[in-house]
Design an enzyme around this catalytic site. Structure first.
Site, PDB file in Angstrom:
ATOM      1  N   HIS A  52      -1.303   1.682   7.137  1.00 40.03           N
ATOM      2  CA  HIS A  52      -1.583   1.388   5.733  1.00 40.03           C
ATOM      3  C   HIS A  52      -1.377  -0.067   5.320  1.00 40.03           C
ATOM      4  CE1 HIS A  52      -2.685   2.628   1.817  1.00 40.03           C
ATOM      5  NE2 HIS A  52      -2.051   3.766   1.767  1.00 40.03           N
ATOM      6  N   TYR A  83       4.030   9.022  -9.447  1.00 39.70           N
ATOM      7  CA  TYR A  83       3.146   7.937  -9.018  1.00 39.70           C
ATOM      8  C   TYR A  83       1.753   8.503  -8.782  1.00 39.70           C
ATOM      9  CZ  TYR A  83       1.325   4.336  -5.734  1.00 39.70           C
ATOM     10  OH  TYR A  83       0.580   3.379  -5.094  1.00 39.70           O
ATOM     11  N   THR A 116      -3.669  -1.924  -5.119  1.00 39.46           N
ATOM     12  CA  THR A 116      -3.550  -0.719  -5.953  1.00 39.46           C
ATOM     13  C   THR A 116      -2.634  -1.021  -7.135  1.00 39.46           C
ATOM     14  OG1 THR A 116      -1.658   0.108  -4.694  1.00 39.46           O
ATOM     15  CG2 THR A 116      -3.866   0.872  -4.022  1.00 39.46           C
TER      16      THR A 116
END
Length: 656
Positions: free
Chosen positions: A367, A482, A495
Site C-alpha cells: 500500500h 474512518y 486520500t
C-alpha cells in the site's frame, strides 16, 4: 467492451479467440487523449483554512466525547488557533509553495507508510477478489493465469508507452464519456485541459501512482523502508508450493511472448513435481520490518544478491495456489487471499496476482506506493479483457521454442541457520496472527442500490449508518470511524478521511434504540435524511481536499520538522482517540469485484470492506479475537439494516 478490429479474431475449432501477431498484441489501449494530457493542469491539493479545519475537527469530536471532555478539547482548539496554529499554517504554506510539483501531503504520507515497522499482511496490504469468468472452461487455473498475465502485460506496455486512456471520473458518462469529449480535450493545450474537462462535468484524476505498479518492490530497511523500481525486467515472479520461479514473459526485443509460449511456461511451473518448500523465504515478508531488514541484509551479504534481485525486479508476482472457493462460504478463500499462511506470497511486491486451483483470482497489493485508484483501474481492465476478448482458448496447445530451463528458472537461495531460524520465527508469528484474526461476511438483500435510489437516499450513507447503529447495538457507544476518500482529483493527491460518525448519526441511533420510542417512522426518516445530507457534504469536502485529518497531520508534521513543541491540540487524549479508528471502512465499486478485504487498523477494531450493488449489500468484516466479537457484530449489523429498511419502507422522504 474493448473495441478490437475484426481482423484481430480468428476461429479455433468453432471457438472465437484473438490473433496475437503484429503490434496490436502488444498494447491494451491506444488512447486518443495522451495519457498524461491532463496532468500539468490538475489543480494542487488545497491547504484548508485553519478555522475551517478546527470547526470540522470539533464537529467530528462532538459525538465521541462526554461534555466535560469536549469542553477541554474545545479549549485546546481555541488555544491552538490563537497561539501556534497560525505559525504552523504559515510554515506549511511556505513549504507547499516551494514544492508546486506535488502536494503538501505526499512526502509525509509516503514517509509514514515506509517508517511503520508492523508486518505488511493484515496491517496494510488489502485484497481485491475478482469475479469468476462467466464461461466455466476459462476458469481453468492455467488458462486463466495465462490470460490474466497477457492482459497485465498489455496494460503495462500501454502504460509505459503512455497509450493508456487518462483516468477520468465522469459525473454523467452519457454526456462526457464520448468521442466529442475526447476530440475537444485532446485538441486543448494541456495547461488548461483539466478545466475544459470540468465543463463536461468530467474530472481527470492524478496518474502519478501508476508508475508504481510494475517492476517494483518495497525493500525492508532499518527504521524506514525504500521502494525499488526498474523498467528493464522481462520476467515475472511465480510462487507455487513455496517455491519461487523466474518466468520470462517478454522476448529479447521487449515484446510480449506469444500466448502459446506463455501457456507452455506456466504449464511447466504447474507440472513441476518439486515438493513444497520446507523453508519458504516468503514467510519473512510477513515479519516486523526491522526484523526482516536485518535478515535480508544477512541474505544479501551471504551469496543471495542475484536471487534477491530476481525477486525485486520482477514485473509482478503470480501466486499459484492449491485452494478452491466454496460459493456458499467464501470467507476461507477471501481470508487465504488476504493473508494466507505466508508460504506462497511475497507481500513486498507492488502487487501479487493470485490464481487458485479453480481459477478464482485476486490481487493483494502493497500500500505504500499508491492507493486503490490505480490498482482498481488495472484490476478492471484485465478482468474486462480476459472475460470479453481473451487471447488463450482452453483448446490452445502450449508451444515454446525455448528450452524451459532457460526461460523458467527456479530461484534458489543459500540458507544458513540464522536465516532458517528467522523463517521459523516468522512462521510462528504469522500463525499467531492467523489464529487471532476473525473474518465474517454479511450479504443483506433487504437494502440495495436500487432501493436507495427509489427512496431518495444516499446508498453510502445508509451503509455507514448501519455500521454506527450496529456498533451502538453491540457496545452502547460511538467510536472513531474512518472512511477512505480519494483525493486523486488533485496532483499527487492520496486520500482524505471522511468521518461518518456525526451528531446526526448519534441522534438517529439513540432514537431508534430507545425502548419507549416516542418517534414516529416519519420522525426517524427525517433524522435519516439529515444523516444522509451531512454524510454527502462531508464526502464532498473530503474529495475536494477540505477534510481536517490530513491538514492536522501536515501541521503536526510541520511542528516536528521545525523542532516546535507539539501544540496542546495534539497532546489532547481526544486527538489520540479520534485517530484510533475502531471502525475502519472502505468501499470500491466495480463489475469486476467479487469481494474486498483488509485488516483492522487497531487491535480492538473492525476492518470493514463493503459494497452496495443493484441487488444487495455486502461486507467483509475482520477483527481480532478476543478483543472483538465479529460474529456478534454481524448479527447486530443485520439487525441494524432491518431497522433501517423498516424506516425506509414505512415512511416518506423529508418534505414529502
Amino acid at each position: 467492451m474493448l473495441r478490437v478490429p475484426r481482423s484481430n479474431f480468428v476461429f479455433l475449432r468453432g471457438k472465437t479467440t484473438r490473433a496475437s501477431s503484429g503490434e496490436d498484441y502488444q498494447y491494451l489501449q491506444r488512447t486518443r487523449i495522451p495519457m498524461l494530457h491532463f496532468q500539468p493542469s490538475l489543480p494542487r491539493l488545497p491547504i484548508p483554512a485553519l478555522e475551517k479545519t478546527c470547526e470540522r475537527y470539533l464537529a467530528a469530536q462532538k459525538p465521541l466525547l462526554i461534555d466535560e471532555a469536549f469542553r477541554k478539547t474545545n479549549d485546546n482548539v481555541d488555544r491552538f488557533m490563537t497561539t501556534t496554529g497560525p505559525k504552523l499554517q504559515e510554515l506549511l504554506k511556505q513549504k507547499d509553495s516551494q514544492n508546486k510539483h506535488t502536494s503538501y501531503i505526499s512526502e509525509p504520507w509516503f514517509d509514514m507508510y515506509l517508517r511503520d515497522r508492523v508486518p505488511l499482511p493484515i496491517n496494510y496490504n488489502p485484497l481485491l477478489m475478482m469475479n469468476p469468468d462467466p464461461r466455466p472452461e476459462y476458469n481453468n487455473q492455467l488458462v486463466r493465469t495465462t490470460n490474466l498475465v497477457i492482459s497485465s502485460l498489455r496494460f503495462m506496455n500501454s502504460l509505459r508507452a503512455q497509450l493508456l486512456e487518462p483516468e477520468v471520473f465522469h459525473l454523467n458518462p452519457a454526456k462526457s464519456d464520448t468521442d466529442r469529449f475526447r476530440t475537444i480535450t485532446s485538441l486543448t493545450p494541456s495547461i488548461i485541459s483539466t478545466y475544459v474537462a470540468y465543463a463536461f462535468k468530467a474530472f481527470p484524476l492524478d496518474m502519478s501512482q501508476y508508475q508504481g505498479l510494475f517492476g517494483a518492490t518495497r525493500i525492508p530497511e532499518t527504521d524506514k523502508d525504500r521502494i525499488y523500481r526498474t523498467e528493464k525486467s522481462k520476467h515475472v515472479l511465480v510462487i507455487r508450493n513455496g517455491n519461487m520461479y523466474s518466468v520470462d514473459v517478454m522476448d529479447e526485443t521487449g515484446n510480449i511472448e506469444q500466448p502459446a509460449t506463455l501457456l507452455a511456461r506456466f504449464k511447466h511451473v504447474l507440472e513441476d513435481n518439486r515438493p513444497p518448500n520446507e523453508t519458504p523465504l516468503s514467510l519473512l515478508t510477513t515479519e516486523n520490518r526491522d526484523t526482516w531488514a536485518e535478515i535480508r541484509y544477512h541474505l544479501h551479504e551471504n551469496g543471495n544478491e542475484k536471487a534477491l534481485l530476481d525477486v525485486d525486479s520482477a514485473l509482478f508476482c503470480i501466486c499459484l495456489d492449491n485452494s478452491k472457493i466454496d460459493p456458499d462460504q467464501p470467507i476461507p478463500m477471501i481470508r487465504d487471499f488476504l493473508l494466507g499462511d505466508g508460504t506462497n506470497r511475497w507481500f513486498d511486491k507492488s502487487f501479487s496476482l493470485i490464481v487458485a486451483k479453480d481459477g478464482t483470482a485476486g490481487v493483494n497489493f502493497e500500500h505504500s506506493w499508491g492507493d486503490g485508484v490505480a490498482v482498481l483501474r488495472y484490476f478492471q481492465e484485465i478482468y474486462k479483457e480476459t472475460t470479453n476478448a481473451p487471447f488463450v482458448h482452453p483448446e490452445l496447445e502450449p508451444k515454446d521454442a525455448n528450452a524451459s530451463g532457460d526461460v523458467v528458472k527456479l530461484i534458489e537461495f543459500k540458507l544458513d541457520s540464522k536465516i532458517r531460524d528467522g523463517i521459523i520465527a516468522a512462521q510462528n508469528h504469522h500463525n499467531a496472527i492467523i489464529d487471532s484474526l476473525d473474518m465474517n461476511y454479511i450479504k443483506y438483500n433487504g437494502i440495495n442500490k436500487n432501493i436507495c435510489k427509489q427512496k431518495k437516499i444516499s446508498p453510502d450513507s445508509v451503509m455507514q449508518l448501519g455500521f454506527q447503529l450496529a456498533f451502538y447495538k453491540q457496545h452502547g457507544q460511538f467510536v472513531a470511524t474512518y472512511e477512505s476518500c480519494s483525493t486523486a482529483a488533485f496532483r499527487h493527491g492520496r486520500t482524505e478521511t471522511m468521518r461518518p460518525c456525526t451528531s446526526a448519526t448519534k441522534e438517529f441511533c439513540e432514537a431508534i434504540e430507545r425502548k419507549q420510542n416516542p418517534h414516529s417512522m416519519n420522525d426517524l426518516r427525517q433524522m435519516m435524511d439529515k444523516c444522509s445530507t451531512i454524510h454527502g457534504q462531508l464526502t464532498k469536502e473530503a474529495a475536494m481536499g477540505q477534510g481536517f485529518d490530513r491538514h492536522l497531520f501536515g501541521l503536526r508534521h510541520t511542528a516536528q520538522l521545525n523542532d516546535i513543541p507539539l501544540p496542546c491540540i495534539f497532546e489532547d487524549p481526544a486527538y489520540a482517540a479520534i485517530n484510533r479508528n475502531i471502525l475502519s471502512t472502505s468501499t470500491l465499486s466495480s463489475p469486476a469485484l467479487l469481494a474486498g478485504g483488509f485488516g483492522p487498523v487497531v487491535k480492538d477494531g473492525y476492518g470493514i470492506g463493503y459494497n452496495i450493488q443493484d441487488g444487495f449489500l455486502g461486507c467483509v468484516i475482520t477483527s481480532y479475537k478476543p478483543e472483538r466479537n465479529g460474529s456478534d457484530f454481524v448479527e447486530c449489523l443485520r439487525s441494524a439494516y432491518d431497522d433501517i429498511a423498516n424506516v425506509l419502507n414505512s415512511s416518506k422522504p423529508s418534505g414529502k
